[in-house]
Design a protein around this motif. Sequence first.
Motif: not given
Length: 204
Positions: A47-48, A35-37, A77-81, A64-65
Amino acid sequence: VFPSLAQAQASVANEVYRELGQPSIFLFCPTEYCSSLCSPSPSQSCYLLTIGQELLPGIGVIWTGPKVVSQELSAMLLEEVEGVLRRRPIIWDNLYANDYDCRRVFLGPYTGRAPGLMPRLHGLLLNPNCELQANFIPIHTLGSWFRSELGSYARPDHTGMETAAALEDSQGSEEGSYSPQDALELALRDWVAEINRQALEPGR
């Protein structure tokens, strides 16, 4: 040739994936792998979004989280990704990684991962300490966490359920009962036994 880095990466990855006969395990690590990137966030990252749209669905994506080394992982967070990548991520867990500072060694139990993450994961890889022997507790407690997750993951067609039942019978694990402290004590007991066993080997 390509209008963006993401489209170039997806095109090359897709071509290699097809050339290899679309293997069952094929992993892609994006440039924005935490997330921080991401700018400004995973769900709003151009990009994603492009990676999620262009990458063939059989290709797994590493994540990596919240950070490169994430102290906590949440289902939210994983649901968002998952939404932006259009697939469940494979967690590359750097909780114990010390290759960036080999003066540190991480010996604590696997922790900071919310219960019920299994439905949001396509897989989980543990990046360990560089020192082999230092990873007994990390890997042992990861196993305890995994058994607990399997025991509480009651998806009807989940192929791991029979394995989970067998593991619970052999380990005495209760459904959804993961405790980092209990897992640490169990790992320490087994580690001492392993150290004593090795000490008795001829030539040791």
